[in-house]
Design a protein around this motif. Sequence first.
Motif, mmCIF file in Angstrom:
data_model
loop_
_atom_site.group_PDB
_atom_site.id
_atom_site.type_symbol
_atom_site.label_atom_id
_atom_site.label_comp_id
_atom_site.label_asym_id
_atom_site.label_seq_id
_atom_site.Cartn_x
_atom_site.Cartn_y
_atom_site.Cartn_z
ATOM 1 N N VAL A 258 9.168 16.768 7.715
ATOM 2 C CA VAL A 258 9.780 16.779 9.045
ATOM 3 C C VAL A 258 11.154 16.143 8.966
ATOM 4 O O VAL A 258 11.330 15.111 8.310
ATOM 5 C CB VAL A 258 8.891 16.020 10.055
ATOM 6 N N ILE B 221 4.404 19.770 12.375
ATOM 7 C CA ILE B 221 5.042 20.103 13.648
ATOM 8 C C ILE B 221 3.998 20.531 14.672
ATOM 9 O O ILE B 221 4.042 20.139 15.842
ATOM 10 C CB ILE B 221 6.092 21.204 13.438
ATOM 11 N N HIS B 222 3.019 21.320 14.253
ATOM 12 C CA HIS B 222 1.967 21.761 15.178
ATOM 13 C C HIS B 222 1.142 20.559 15.666
ATOM 14 O O HIS B 222 0.725 20.515 16.827
ATOM 15 C CB HIS B 222 1.064 22.786 14.497
ATOM 16 N N ASN C 8 10.347 25.407 11.548
ATOM 17 C CA ASN C 8 9.850 25.438 12.914
ATOM 18 C C ASN C 8 10.253 24.147 13.610
ATOM 19 O O ASN C 8 10.692 23.193 12.963
ATOM 20 C CB ASN C 8 8.333 25.621 12.933
ATOM 21 N N TRP C 9 10.096 24.095 14.921
ATOM 22 C CA TRP C 9 10.511 22.907 15.672
ATOM 23 C C TRP C 9 9.408 22.507 16.646
ATOM 24 O O TRP C 9 8.631 23.330 17.123
ATOM 25 C CB TRP C 9 11.811 23.168 16.423
ATOM 26 N N ALA C 10 9.379 21.204 16.950
ATOM 27 C CA ALA C 10 8.369 20.677 17.870
ATOM 28 C C ALA C 10 8.808 20.817 19.318
ATOM 29 O O ALA C 10 7.999 21.105 20.200
ATOM 30 C CB ALA C 10 8.083 19.212 17.550
ATOM 31 N N LYS D 249 3.194 18.687 18.242
ATOM 32 C CA LYS D 249 3.173 19.425 19.511
ATOM 33 C C LYS D 249 1.898 19.134 20.302
ATOM 34 O O LYS D 249 1.936 18.911 21.516
ATOM 35 C CB LYS D 249 3.275 20.931 19.243
ATOM 36 N N VAL E 258 13.182 18.001 16.632
ATOM 37 C CA VAL E 258 12.337 17.627 15.491
ATOM 38 C C VAL E 258 11.888 18.908 14.803
ATOM 39 O O VAL E 258 11.197 19.731 15.404
ATOM 40 C CB VAL E 258 11.130 16.790 15.949
ATOM 41 N N CYS E 259 12.296 19.081 13.551
ATOM 42 C CA CYS E 259 12.040 20.320 12.810
ATOM 43 C C CYS E 259 11.119 20.041 11.624
ATOM 44 O O CYS E 259 11.047 18.925 11.115
ATOM 45 C CB CYS E 259 13.340 20.929 12.302
ATOM 46 N N GLY E 260 10.437 21.082 11.194
ATOM 47 C CA GLY E 260 9.614 21.020 9.996
ATOM 48 C C GLY E 260 10.005 22.137 9.054
ATOM 49 O O GLY E 260 10.336 23.236 9.493
ATOM 50 N N CYS F 59 5.768 22.392 8.581
ATOM 51 C CA CYS F 59 5.463 23.108 9.818
ATOM 52 C C CYS F 59 4.058 22.772 10.323
ATOM 53 O O CYS F 59 3.791 22.831 11.521
ATOM 54 C CB CYS F 59 5.606 24.608 9.603
#
Length: 328
Positions: free
Chosen positions: A17, A116-117, A92-94, A120, A106-108, A113
């Motif tokens: 992340v 990130i999930h 991906n992003w949160a 979320k 906040v990116c993964g 990723c």
Amino acid sequence: MSYTNDARAVWKMLNGVFIIYKPARVPLMVTRETISRNLCRDLNALKVRPPDPYVLIEGETNKKLRVSVRPSFADNVLVVGPRYQPQDFKINWANHLYQDTTGVVVCGVNDGCKLIHKIKRAAPTRFYRVKGILGKATDTHFITGKIIEKSTYQFLRRTHIDRVCAAMQSSHQKKMFEVCGIDIQSQAAYELAVKGLIRPLDNRIPMLYSIKCVDFQSPEFTIEIVCINENEMYLKSIIHELGMEMKSTATCSQIHCFQYGIFNVEQALLTKSWNLRSILESIESCDELLRKNSFLLEQEHPNLIAPHDEDLDLIEEENPALLEQSQK
């Protein structure tokens, strides 16, 4: 952190992340493409694997054959392109910031990723500073839209904004317990509130926890909002409704997300730092933060849809009718 010149070793480090600062008027899709291109550029500048050799067997079949090894054109970077290409990366992003919003994202990347999930699902709170201008209203509720109405604003003071903000915050807090089916003056409401922030189970329900005016220089003003499950239009509409409540008009001029959960703007990478080395350093610092704050990945919190069993007992004691309503 240790840094190597071997692209394959660095590629294995790109799992985690990291935090960026998204500028205004730039969609997140464009931001992702820019980061992917920068990572490809920096990785391909490192020591990449050599082309696989091509083994060639020549000669007549009824005689002794000759075996030679030559460079393989099918694996040459001049033929197949660079070793690392943008489609190799999963990013991906949160928190999704729309085009008119600027701030922390906040990116993964790759295996990050999955984290990130989890972030979320934990539904961290988001902190915004939203600027508005009194005296005008637009068709999009944003300063770039077409002006459809103008009004006087010289009579407005900061106390007017504070009064409306306090009423909005009180209304949202009351609504939290109403959706839970709990009387806000009851013991059940207290037992639920002490467990932490009440978060909606449905991520389509926006919830506002705090709203206050932090700056007022007529006709411009700035309010600070703490919320979850919001979107850009929801924040713009808050400014619009605030102007209407003060018997005037107002339109949003800037939306700035300065914190997401425990990730703040000081940790975010500016556009000039969207490169391999900076992203690797951000991944390392975020991994340390996540280790120290494991609740970001596995968080237990009350929700608005399904109260806990002990909460149901308290509801039944306070008001059986509310219990029946919450179960419906």
